[in-house]
Write an enzyme that holds these catalytic residues in place. Sequence first.
Site, PDB file in Angstrom:
ATOM      1  CB  SER A 290      -0.742   0.203   1.211  1.00 42.78           C
ATOM      2  OG  SER A 290      -0.112  -0.125   2.296  1.00 42.78           O
TER       3      SER A 290
ATOM      4  CG  ASP B  78      -3.886   5.824   7.051  1.00 38.75           C
ATOM      5  OD1 ASP B  78      -2.506   5.390   7.391  1.00 38.75           O
ATOM      6  OD2 ASP B  78      -4.478   5.413   6.067  1.00 38.75           O
TER       7      ASP B  78
ATOM      8  CG  HIS C  14      -0.933   3.884   4.809  1.00 38.99           C
ATOM      9  ND1 HIS C  14      -2.181   3.559   5.111  1.00 38.99           N
ATOM     10  CD2 HIS C  14      -0.274   2.634   3.933  1.00 38.99           C
ATOM     11  CE1 HIS C  14      -2.409   2.145   4.651  1.00 38.99           C
ATOM     12  NE2 HIS C  14      -1.233   1.683   4.178  1.00 38.99           N
TER      13      HIS C  14
END
Length: 363
Positions: free
Chosen positions: A40, A328, A331
Site C-alpha cells: 500500500s 492514517d 501510512h
Amino acid sequence: MACNSFLPSFCVFLLFLLYGASYTVTEARVIPAMFVFGDSLVDVGNNNYLRYSFAKANFPHNGIDFPTRKPTGRFGNGKNAADLIAVKMGLPTIPPYLSMSSKSNKSITQFLNGVNFASGASKILNDIDPQYPFSIPLEKQVDYYLAVHKDLAQGLGASRAQIYLSKSLYLIITGSNDIYNYFDSLSNSTQQQYVNSIVLIFKEQVKRLYDYGARKFSIVGVGVIGCTPSERNEQADRKCNEDTNRLSLKYNQALVSMLKNLASELRGINYSYFDGYSVMQNFIQKPTAYGFSEVKAACCGLGKLNADAPCLPFATYCTNRSNHLFWDRTHPTEAAHRKLVDYMLYGPLQYTFPLNVKKLVAI
C-alpha cells in the site's frame, strides 16, 4: 508492430537508445520507464479492481491533497513514493496494471512509461486464496510483469525490448505486511527462520525480473513500523512496539545480505538499497529537524492517536498535513513520502547503498 505506430516521442527515444546517443525524450526524462512492485505504500489504485479486497482507499478523505482532490486508491492524502519518483525521472504518473489489463482495446503504448503492480495489504508470502483475492502478492505481481514483458517484446522486438528494460527502473517496496503477519499468525518458526524464508522468496522474484530484462533495482527496507499510530495505540504507554521493530531490523539485515550475494550471482545487475528504517527513526527522534511537529498520532482517524479507526469518510483530519509524519493508522503523509524519496534519490551511503537512485539510473 512498426515503430511508426508507437508514440512519436518513444520512437525518438528508441533511436537514441539503439545508436548510443543521449536517451532522453525530453530534457527532463531520465529513464524510459519505471516498474513498481509492492504494498500500500506504492499502490496507486490496483486494489480498486479487486472485488474481494477490504484494503481499499477509494473513499474520502484519502486523496485530499492529490491534484484532483479526489480519492484514487492511494493510501494517503496525496502522492506516494512511486508518483514522486516518476516525476523525478521525468515520467508521467505510472498507472495501475489492473486499470489497463481490464481494457478491451489494450495497446502496447499504454505500457511504454512503465506499470505499477503494487497492491495494498500485499505480502512477499503468497498465502492468498486465488478464488477470493483481496490483494496481489509479490509473486503474482511479477507474473503480471511477465505478461507485460511479452507484449513489449512482441511490439518492440526482443533486442529493442531488452535495451528499453535494462535502462528502466524497478522499484520494490514491500515486507511490512509480512512482519505484521508473523505476530498475527503465531508462526511456529523462529524469527530468523521466518525472515530467511521471506527473503528467499524475495530473491526468487528479483531473479525472475532479472531473467525478463530488469537490471536496475531500487529496493526499500521495512521502516520503523512498530512506531506507526496503529502499533503505538496497542501499547499501554503509547510507545513504539519494539518487538515489531526488532523483527523489521532482522528482515532488513537478511535482505541486505541477500542483495549483496545476488549482485555477485547475476551479471549486469545493479541496485540501490534504501535504509528507510534509519531515516524514519531520525524523523521520529528529531522531528523538528525534518519539519514535523507530530510523529505519533495520525492526521486522519478517530480516537486515541487518531488510530482507533482508519481514515474513513466520517473521520476527522488535521488541517496541516505537512507537519504530520503519518496520514492514517499506518501510512505516511505525502510530506513524509517526499522526504523519504529525496533520501532515496540523493542520499549518502549511510542510507542508500551501494549507491543512491540518481547514480543508479545514470549507469
